[in-house]
Design an enzyme around this catalytic site. Sequence first.
Site, PDB file in Angstrom:
ATOM      1  N   GLN A  83       0.703 -11.118  -2.868  1.00  0.00           N
ATOM      2  CA  GLN A  83      -0.673 -10.674  -2.653  1.00  0.00           C
ATOM      3  C   GLN A  83      -1.296 -10.205  -3.966  1.00  0.00           C
ATOM      4  O   GLN A  83      -0.638  -9.557  -4.772  1.00  0.00           O
ATOM      5  CB  GLN A  83      -0.714  -9.521  -1.648  1.00  0.00           C
ATOM      6  CG  GLN A  83      -0.358  -9.911  -0.232  1.00  0.00           C
ATOM      7  CD  GLN A  83      -0.533  -8.744   0.718  1.00  0.00           C
ATOM      8  OE1 GLN A  83       0.002  -7.673   0.483  1.00  0.00           O
ATOM      9  NE2 GLN A  83      -1.281  -8.952   1.780  1.00  0.00           N
ATOM     10  N   HIS A  86      -5.738  -1.310  -4.329  1.00  0.00           N
ATOM     11  CA  HIS A  86      -6.065  -0.126  -3.532  1.00  0.00           C
ATOM     12  C   HIS A  86      -6.901   0.797  -4.399  1.00  0.00           C
ATOM     13  O   HIS A  86      -6.520   1.137  -5.524  1.00  0.00           O
ATOM     14  CB  HIS A  86      -4.797   0.557  -3.036  1.00  0.00           C
ATOM     15  CG  HIS A  86      -4.033  -0.312  -2.082  1.00  0.00           C
ATOM     16  ND1 HIS A  86      -3.021  -1.146  -2.497  1.00  0.00           N
ATOM     17  CD2 HIS A  86      -4.186  -0.527  -0.752  1.00  0.00           C
ATOM     18  CE1 HIS A  86      -2.560  -1.823  -1.454  1.00  0.00           C
ATOM     19  NE2 HIS A  86      -3.251  -1.469  -0.392  1.00  0.00           N
ATOM     20  N   CYS A 135       0.796  -1.229   0.000  1.00  0.00           N
ATOM     21  CA  CYS A 135       0.000   0.000   0.000  1.00  0.00           C
ATOM     22  C   CYS A 135       0.836   1.290   0.000  1.00  0.00           C
ATOM     23  O   CYS A 135       0.460   2.241  -0.709  1.00  0.00           O
ATOM     24  CB  CYS A 135      -1.017  -0.012   1.135  1.00  0.00           C
ATOM     25  SG  CYS A 135      -0.497  -0.802   2.652  1.00  0.00           S
ATOM     26  N   HIS A 161      -8.566  -0.751   0.917  1.00  0.00           N
ATOM     27  CA  HIS A 161      -7.623  -1.860   0.718  1.00  0.00           C
ATOM     28  C   HIS A 161      -8.436  -3.108   0.376  1.00  0.00           C
ATOM     29  O   HIS A 161      -9.444  -3.385   1.025  1.00  0.00           O
ATOM     30  CB  HIS A 161      -6.829  -2.159   1.991  1.00  0.00           C
ATOM     31  CG  HIS A 161      -5.988  -1.028   2.482  1.00  0.00           C
ATOM     32  ND1 HIS A 161      -4.615  -1.067   2.483  1.00  0.00           N
ATOM     33  CD2 HIS A 161      -6.324   0.174   3.012  1.00  0.00           C
ATOM     34  CE1 HIS A 161      -4.139   0.056   3.002  1.00  0.00           C
ATOM     35  NE2 HIS A 161      -5.163   0.829   3.329  1.00  0.00           N
ATOM     36  N   ASP A 175      -3.126  -7.639  -4.638  1.00  0.00           N
ATOM     37  CA  ASP A 175      -3.375  -6.473  -3.795  1.00  0.00           C
ATOM     38  C   ASP A 175      -3.963  -5.339  -4.625  1.00  0.00           C
ATOM     39  O   ASP A 175      -3.414  -4.980  -5.673  1.00  0.00           O
ATOM     40  CB  ASP A 175      -2.048  -6.017  -3.181  1.00  0.00           C
ATOM     41  CG  ASP A 175      -2.217  -5.449  -1.791  1.00  0.00           C
ATOM     42  OD1 ASP A 175      -3.345  -5.415  -1.299  1.00  0.00           O
ATOM     43  OD2 ASP A 175      -1.194  -5.053  -1.205  1.00  0.00           O
ATOM     44  N   ARG A 227       7.288 -11.147   5.281  1.00  0.00           N
ATOM     45  CA  ARG A 227       6.957 -10.907   6.686  1.00  0.00           C
ATOM     46  C   ARG A 227       7.698 -11.919   7.548  1.00  0.00           C
ATOM     47  O   ARG A 227       7.705 -13.122   7.248  1.00  0.00           O
ATOM     48  CB  ARG A 227       5.441 -11.006   6.906  1.00  0.00           C
ATOM     49  CG  ARG A 227       4.697  -9.952   6.105  1.00  0.00           C
ATOM     50  CD  ARG A 227       3.214  -9.972   6.299  1.00  0.00           C
ATOM     51  NE  ARG A 227       2.566  -8.991   5.425  1.00  0.00           N
ATOM     52  CZ  ARG A 227       1.263  -8.835   5.306  1.00  0.00           C
ATOM     53  NH1 ARG A 227       0.437  -9.598   6.020  1.00  0.00           N
ATOM     54  NH2 ARG A 227       0.769  -7.938   4.482  1.00  0.00           N
ATOM     55  N   LYS A 280     -13.196  -3.277   8.670  1.00  0.00           N
ATOM     56  CA  LYS A 280     -13.064  -4.132   7.488  1.00  0.00           C
ATOM     57  C   LYS A 280     -14.160  -5.186   7.457  1.00  0.00           C
ATOM     58  O   LYS A 280     -14.742  -5.547   8.481  1.00  0.00           O
ATOM     59  CB  LYS A 280     -11.700  -4.824   7.452  1.00  0.00           C
ATOM     60  CG  LYS A 280     -11.507  -5.910   8.494  1.00  0.00           C
ATOM     61  CD  LYS A 280     -10.178  -6.631   8.318  1.00  0.00           C
ATOM     62  CE  LYS A 280      -9.987  -7.710   9.404  1.00  0.00           C
ATOM     63  NZ  LYS A 280      -8.715  -8.419   9.262  1.00  0.00           N
TER      64      LYS A 280
END
Length: 658
Positions: free
Chosen positions: A400, A404, A353, A531, A402, A382, A485
């Site tokens: 991911q 946005h 992000c 997100h 991912d 991670r 979320k």
Amino acid sequence: MSDVRVIIQRDSEREERVVTTGTTAAELFPGERTVVAARVAGELKDLAYAVADGEVVEPVEISSEDGLNILRHSTAHVMAQAVQQLFPEAKLGIGPPVKDGFYYDFDVEKPFTPEDLKAIEKKMQEIQKRGQKFSRRVVTDEAAREELADEPYKLELIGIKGSASSDDGADVEVGGGELTIYDNLDPKTGDLCWKDLCRGPHLPTTRFIPAFKLMRNAAAYWRGSEKNPMLQRIYGTAWPTKDELKAHLEFLEEAAKRDHRKLGNELDLFSFPDEIGPGLAVFHPKGGIIRRAMEDYSRRRHEEEGYEFVYSPHATKGKLFEKSGHLDWYADGMYPPMQLDDGVDYYLKPMNCPMHNLIFDARGRSYRELPLRLFEFGTVYRYEKSGVVHGLTRSRGFTQDDAHIYCTKEQMAQELDRTLTFVLNLLRDYGLTDFYLELSTKDPEKFVGSDEIWEEATETLRQVAEKQGLPLVPDPGGAAFYGPKISVQCKDAIGRTWQMSTVQLDFNLPERFDLEYTGPDGTKQRPVMIHRALFGSIERFFAVLLEHYAGAFPVWLAPVQAVGIPIGDAHIPYLQEFAAKARKKGLRVDVDASSDRMQKKIRNQQKAKVPFMIIAGDEDMANGAVSFRYRDGSQENGIPVEDAIAKIQKAVEDRVQV
């Protein structure tokens, strides 16, 4: 004796009853053997609890969540008693109930063996049959230390009561300062058989434990800290009936067959080489095909939905994560920094992000561009502790899917609705259909932004979730610090629940990055940031699908969609020509030209879970046809070659499971 008035609460029904002073909760429910405890004024109590005037008492059934926890915690005590009878030197750790079972930690000289577990289980059965009584008594700190002088870990827990962790909370009365010991008493003589420091409640007697089994043992650090001694943990399971225990064991057996790590090895899909390190997978060619098919379909659907693809590097200067706040909030989950020649700390990115925010901020933005949907297959890193790394489902490096989304406040509700609908439909395309939604709300101790913004965002998410017509489960305090979320919870083919996609609102990053767009009136305005990760991670989603399908992927995802099986060597060229025609149509078709006999080739492809086998012999060659064999062993003969290829194509296009 004076009378007391109590209210019996069963679901929505209330019954007022007058009883004599000293009446126990057990006496309120005579003959109801499935009642194992009581909830009094919201607190769980043993059935031996003497009710007081005006109290509201609810029965706790053994099959309820609280009842199962009490059953399993009581069984953990029986296991600990059995261990100390067989291994008198064993020192007690903690023994809480956990999902589907319980465990207890012990400090012993040598790890337990499978033979030890059998002996412990046999001893537990003896204790259970005796019907020992669980008896609660309140003690002072000093008395507890005196009684448990030989139990160093219990002494430590006494010293931290009131601030114990959740694990400790299973065995220590926290809050209020009351300390309790539970005695296991002989039902005939009342003699003490065993005791443990514990807050309870417990079953009335060990005879209320209908069915249990010890599962395995493992090493575990005391209270989860690597700085503490390593103990031996024994896991077990307990259920209200023998049938439920049997069903659970059968479920575990089926789950073991579907374990993605096992299937990944058997089907040659991926591996975790020691030379690379734990939690870091390499995908083999067949696994790479499945992964590419997953990504290609996702990419096409995202493009149709108006997403724009971006790319970002794997590492960045630390200042970017200072700006985003991740070094304040998430540093423990990040790999340590790398210091390069310029003296600047660089980090492997734990999420994408912040970089997407830089893309948004690379030039001026107009309200006419919004909503702007940025999407990336972004690999992140991670630093998960080695004890929690688990195959592809909990790894240290993963990709991911991912996205946005940057939109105006007025667009927020519509965009959230569109996003959640897209997410659910795409998951359905991969064959997952059994969903419920979870709404995670503000943690009052850990959040940024005003209460008003949180309330508006949470209510918007609630309305969006309810429009889907799916069950909506609250998750109080479960939101990230930057906003509420929705998470999509999905059940697989054998009923296990997996968290899949998440859709999160963020008030924090647009502010931190000073993101702006020019509104219709020419003023600078702050965008709303959403997100959204659909798979969560490609690796984890791969593992979920692998276990959901037990390795037998639908045709469109199968690494090999069909294999030619020649009856004899003379038929190999004919099938190779068939495979070449199929590959020109974009199909994944091989030919087994090995020296194995035909029946062995069929068995090998069944083990490889190939959807179709294309068999050819002399008659097939003469007629320009093949025989079509399915996974279940059924077969169609004499199918013209072009029709056979079309049949495979249709199965791919329809995304069917055969």
